[in-house]
Design a protein around this motif. Structure first.
Motif, PDB file in Angstrom:
ATOM      1  N   PRO A  46      15.861  -6.732  85.956  1.00 35.30           N
ATOM      2  CA  PRO A  46      16.691  -5.598  85.544  1.00 35.30           C
ATOM      3  C   PRO A  46      17.666  -5.168  86.652  1.00 35.30           C
ATOM      4  CG  PRO A  46      14.544  -4.808  86.226  1.00 35.30           C
ATOM      5  CD  PRO A  46      14.506  -6.313  86.323  1.00 35.30           C
ATOM      6  N   LEU A  47      18.424  -4.122  86.399  1.00 39.55           N
ATOM      7  CA  LEU A  47      19.375  -3.627  87.386  1.00 39.55           C
ATOM      8  C   LEU A  47      18.689  -3.242  88.690  1.00 39.55           C
ATOM      9  CD1 LEU A  47      21.784  -1.400  85.266  1.00 39.55           C
ATOM     10  CD2 LEU A  47      22.317  -3.559  86.412  1.00 39.55           C
ATOM     11  N   ARG A  48      17.491  -2.727  88.573  1.00 43.30           N
ATOM     12  CA  ARG A  48      16.704  -2.362  89.759  1.00 43.30           C
ATOM     13  C   ARG A  48      15.237  -2.392  89.370  1.00 43.30           C
ATOM     14  NH1 ARG A  48      18.824   2.389  88.009  1.00 43.30           N
ATOM     15  NH2 ARG A  48      17.321   3.790  87.074  1.00 43.30           N
ATOM     16  N   TYR A  49      14.419  -2.543  90.365  1.00 41.24           N
ATOM     17  CA  TYR A  49      12.994  -2.357  90.148  1.00 41.24           C
ATOM     18  C   TYR A  49      12.408  -1.669  91.358  1.00 41.24           C
ATOM     19  CZ  TYR A  49      12.758  -6.993  92.373  1.00 41.24           C
ATOM     20  OH  TYR A  49      12.923  -8.065  93.201  1.00 41.24           O
ATOM     21  N   ALA A  50      11.338  -0.972  91.097  1.00 43.37           N
ATOM     22  CA  ALA A  50      10.705  -0.179  92.149  1.00 43.37           C
ATOM     23  C   ALA A  50       9.282  -0.664  92.365  1.00 43.37           C
ATOM     24  CB  ALA A  50      10.713   1.303  91.769  1.00 43.37           C
ATOM     25  N   GLY A  51       8.873  -0.602  93.621  1.00 38.91           N
ATOM     26  CA  GLY A  51       7.499  -0.934  93.962  1.00 38.91           C
ATOM     27  C   GLY A  51       7.339  -2.355  94.452  1.00 38.91           C
ATOM     28  N   ALA A  52       6.501  -2.511  95.451  1.00 40.23           N
ATOM     29  CA  ALA A  52       6.253  -3.821  96.047  1.00 40.23           C
ATOM     30  C   ALA A  52       5.604  -4.784  95.055  1.00 40.23           C
ATOM     31  CB  ALA A  52       5.383  -3.664  97.295  1.00 40.23           C
ATOM     32  N   ASP A  53       4.856  -4.272  94.083  1.00 43.49           N
ATOM     33  CA  ASP A  53       4.229  -5.162  93.096  1.00 43.49           C
ATOM     34  C   ASP A  53       5.285  -5.936  92.313  1.00 43.49           C
ATOM     35  OD1 ASP A  53       1.711  -4.364  93.886  1.00 43.49           O
ATOM     36  OD2 ASP A  53       1.450  -2.927  92.248  1.00 43.49           O
ATOM     37  N   ASN A  54       6.385  -5.268  91.964  1.00 42.84           N
ATOM     38  CA  ASN A  54       7.456  -5.949  91.243  1.00 42.84           C
ATOM     39  C   ASN A  54       8.164  -6.969  92.125  1.00 42.84           C
ATOM     40  OD1 ASN A  54       7.229  -4.718  88.655  1.00 42.84           O
ATOM     41  ND2 ASN A  54       8.033  -2.843  89.551  1.00 42.84           N
ATOM     42  N   LYS A  55       8.339  -6.655  93.398  1.00 44.47           N
ATOM     43  CA  LYS A  55       8.943  -7.611  94.340  1.00 44.47           C
ATOM     44  C   LYS A  55       8.038  -8.831  94.485  1.00 44.47           C
ATOM     45  CE  LYS A  55      12.356  -8.243  97.338  1.00 44.47           C
ATOM     46  NZ  LYS A  55      13.754  -8.280  96.906  1.00 44.47           N
ATOM     47  N   ARG A  56       6.746  -8.595  94.588  1.00 36.74           N
ATOM     48  CA  ARG A  56       5.773  -9.693  94.676  1.00 36.74           C
ATOM     49  C   ARG A  56       5.889 -10.597  93.447  1.00 36.74           C
ATOM     50  NH1 ARG A  56       0.747 -11.295  96.810  1.00 36.74           N
ATOM     51  NH2 ARG A  56       0.719  -9.583  98.301  1.00 36.74           N
ATOM     52  N   ARG A  57       5.946 -10.003  92.280  1.00 32.73           N
ATOM     53  CA  ARG A  57       6.048 -10.776  91.041  1.00 32.73           C
ATOM     54  C   ARG A  57       7.292 -11.656  91.054  1.00 32.73           C
ATOM     55  NH1 ARG A  57       6.216  -6.747  87.650  1.00 32.73           N
ATOM     56  NH2 ARG A  57       4.025  -6.367  88.013  1.00 32.73           N
ATOM     57  N   ARG A  58       8.431 -11.098  91.511  1.00 31.83           N
ATOM     58  CA  ARG A  58       9.685 -11.860  91.562  1.00 31.83           C
ATOM     59  C   ARG A  58       9.557 -13.045  92.523  1.00 31.83           C
ATOM     60  NH1 ARG A  58      12.820 -11.218  87.490  1.00 31.83           N
ATOM     61  NH2 ARG A  58      14.400 -12.165  88.780  1.00 31.83           N
ATOM     62  N   TRP A  59       8.985 -12.799  93.709  1.00 29.47           N
ATOM     63  CA  TRP A  59       8.824 -13.887  94.668  1.00 29.47           C
ATOM     64  C   TRP A  59       7.868 -14.948  94.136  1.00 29.47           C
ATOM     65  CZ3 TRP A  59      11.998 -15.616  97.928  1.00 29.47           C
ATOM     66  CH2 TRP A  59      12.804 -14.779  98.699  1.00 29.47           C
ATOM     67  N   LEU A  60       6.787 -14.537  93.493  1.00 30.16           N
ATOM     68  CA  LEU A  60       5.842 -15.515  92.943  1.00 30.16           C
ATOM     69  C   LEU A  60       6.509 -16.388  91.884  1.00 30.16           C
ATOM     70  CD1 LEU A  60       2.541 -13.438  92.725  1.00 30.16           C
ATOM     71  CD2 LEU A  60       2.997 -15.430  94.194  1.00 30.16           C
ATOM     72  N   GLU A  61       7.348 -15.797  91.044  1.00 26.99           N
ATOM     73  CA  GLU A  61       8.095 -16.572  90.045  1.00 26.99           C
ATOM     74  C   GLU A  61       9.012 -17.579  90.724  1.00 26.99           C
ATOM     75  OE1 GLU A  61      10.121 -13.578  87.774  1.00 26.99           O
ATOM     76  OE2 GLU A  61       8.283 -12.901  86.780  1.00 26.99           O
ATOM     77  N   GLY A  62       9.701 -17.139  91.769  1.00 26.18           N
ATOM     78  CA  GLY A  62      10.589 -18.037  92.506  1.00 26.18           C
ATOM     79  C   GLY A  62       9.832 -19.159  93.190  1.00 26.18           C
ATOM     80  N   PHE A  63       8.719 -18.820  93.840  1.00 26.30           N
ATOM     81  CA  PHE A  63       7.922 -19.839  94.517  1.00 26.30           C
ATOM     82  C   PHE A  63       7.390 -20.876  93.525  1.00 26.30           C
ATOM     83  CE2 PHE A  63       6.643 -16.800  98.208  1.00 26.30           C
ATOM     84  CZ  PHE A  63       7.901 -16.955  98.768  1.00 26.30           C
ATOM     85  N   ALA A  64       6.994 -20.434  92.336  1.00 24.43           N
ATOM     86  CA  ALA A  64       6.454 -21.357  91.332  1.00 24.43           C
ATOM     87  C   ALA A  64       7.526 -22.323  90.822  1.00 24.43           C
ATOM     88  CB  ALA A  64       5.855 -20.564  90.165  1.00 24.43           C
ATOM     89  N   ALA A  65       8.776 -21.895  90.810  1.00 28.01           N
ATOM     90  CA  ALA A  65       9.860 -22.730  90.287  1.00 28.01           C
ATOM     91  C   ALA A  65      10.299 -23.815  91.266  1.00 28.01           C
ATOM     92  CB  ALA A  65      11.058 -21.853  89.921  1.00 28.01           C
ATOM     93  N   TYR A  66       9.953 -23.659  92.539  1.00 26.03           N
ATOM     94  CA  TYR A  66      10.444 -24.575  93.573  1.00 26.03           C
ATOM     95  C   TYR A  66       9.317 -25.377  94.213  1.00 26.03           C
ATOM     96  CZ  TYR A  66      15.105 -22.582  93.467  1.00 26.03           C
ATOM     97  OH  TYR A  66      16.351 -22.198  93.066  1.00 26.03           O
ATOM     98  N   GLN A  67       9.599 -26.678  94.423  1.00 26.38           N
ATOM     99  CA  GLN A  67       8.681 -27.526  95.179  1.00 26.38           C
ATOM    100  C   GLN A  67       8.765 -27.191  96.666  1.00 26.38           C
ATOM    101  OE1 GLN A  67       9.673 -31.635  94.542  1.00 26.38           O
ATOM    102  NE2 GLN A  67       9.597 -31.463  92.317  1.00 26.38           N
ATOM    103  N   ALA A  68       9.999 -26.975  97.125  1.00 28.09           N
ATOM    104  CA  ALA A  68      10.234 -26.690  98.542  1.00 28.09           C
ATOM    105  C   ALA A  68      11.389 -25.709  98.668  1.00 28.09           C
ATOM    106  CB  ALA A  68      10.555 -27.970  99.299  1.00 28.09           C
ATOM    107  N   ILE A  69      11.338 -24.887  99.716  1.00 28.63           N
ATOM    108  CA  ILE A  69      12.367 -23.877  99.960  1.00 28.63           C
ATOM    109  C   ILE A  69      12.723 -23.882 101.443  1.00 28.63           C
ATOM    110  CG2 ILE A  69      12.864 -21.389 100.022  1.00 28.63           C
ATOM    111  CD1 ILE A  69      10.909 -21.088  97.665  1.00 28.63           C
ATOM    112  N   ALA A  70      14.012 -23.753 101.711  1.00 33.76           N
ATOM    113  CA  ALA A  70      14.493 -23.511 103.076  1.00 33.76           C
ATOM    114  C   ALA A  70      15.302 -22.213 103.008  1.00 33.76           C
ATOM    115  CB  ALA A  70      15.352 -24.663 103.564  1.00 33.76           C
ATOM    116  N   TYR A  71      14.911 -21.219 103.782  1.00 35.19           N
ATOM    117  CA  TYR A  71      15.551 -19.897 103.745  1.00 35.19           C
ATOM    118  C   TYR A  71      16.092 -19.580 105.127  1.00 35.19           C
ATOM    119  CZ  TYR A  71      16.114 -14.997 102.334  1.00 35.19           C
ATOM    120  OH  TYR A  71      16.625 -13.763 102.028  1.00 35.19           O
ATOM    121  N   GLU A  72      17.321 -19.127 105.167  1.00 33.88           N
ATOM    122  CA  GLU A  72      17.983 -18.859 106.446  1.00 33.88           C
ATOM    123  C   GLU A  72      18.761 -17.549 106.351  1.00 33.88           C
ATOM    124  OE1 GLU A  72      21.508 -20.944 109.138  1.00 33.88           O
ATOM    125  OE2 GLU A  72      20.994 -21.795 107.194  1.00 33.88           O
ATOM    126  N   VAL A  73      18.767 -16.790 107.437  1.00 33.65           N
ATOM    127  CA  VAL A  73      19.551 -15.562 107.540  1.00 33.65           C
ATOM    128  C   VAL A  73      20.623 -15.804 108.601  1.00 33.65           C
ATOM    129  CG1 VAL A  73      19.525 -13.104 108.107  1.00 33.65           C
ATOM    130  CG2 VAL A  73      17.563 -14.129 106.941  1.00 33.65           C
TER     131      VAL A  73
END
Length: 162
Positions: free
Chosen positions: A64-91
């Protein structure tokens, strides 16, 4: 006069002390964000979540436009991790501004990965976050992730690089 020198020395000492605190806070935040990037690349959900405050508000790429709470952030990251075999993240191009117990950061983050289908994605996003020092630890209390848009065609622009 001696009194003026004393006041001036006191002010200078205060500025030096404040600048040192800001430099230490900036170094702590930069280290935390380097550790965050490593945690994302490792797909380590518990380490990733250790960077977010429980009352986080997030403006992420997907609805959605926004979500609140760390539980929702966790859910988003878990969905992303499940979709990828490997990830490289850089800042990159990280800018850190601190004031007391609050900090504002912005940078360009690269999310590159191999999907379960074998397709490789490589996207640069704009990332802005507000951190708060809570119990001595810098935590993200708000973040905003975005990509530029081609408003004429109603599409995200995903091919840009820094």
């Amino acid at each position: 006069p001696p009194r003026c020198r004393s006041v001036r020395n006191h002010r200078v000492a205060g500025i030096v002390k404040r600048n040192k605190r800001r430099a230490v806070a900036e170094a702590e935040i930069r280290q935390r964000l380097e550790d965050y990037a490593k945690a994302v690349s490792a797909k380590d959900i518990d380490r990733v979540m250790s960077f977010f405050a429980p009352h986080l508000v997030s403006f992420d790429l997907e609805s959605p436009l926004r979500y609140a709470g760390a539980d929702n952030k966790r859910r988003r990251w878990l969905e992303g991790f499940a979709a990828y075999q490997a990830i490289a993240y850089e800042v990159r191009e990280l800018n850190v501004t601190t004031h007391g117990e609050l900090a504002f950061v912005r940078g360009l983050n690269n999310f590159k990965g191999t999907l379960s289908s074998g397709r490789v994605t490589d996207v640069w996003v704009r990332w802005t976050a507000c951190l708060q020092r809570i119990n001595g630890i810098w935590l993200v209390v708000h973040d905003h992730v975005s990509v530029p848009a081609d408003l004429k065609h109603g599409q995200a622009v995903l091919h840009l690089t820094p």
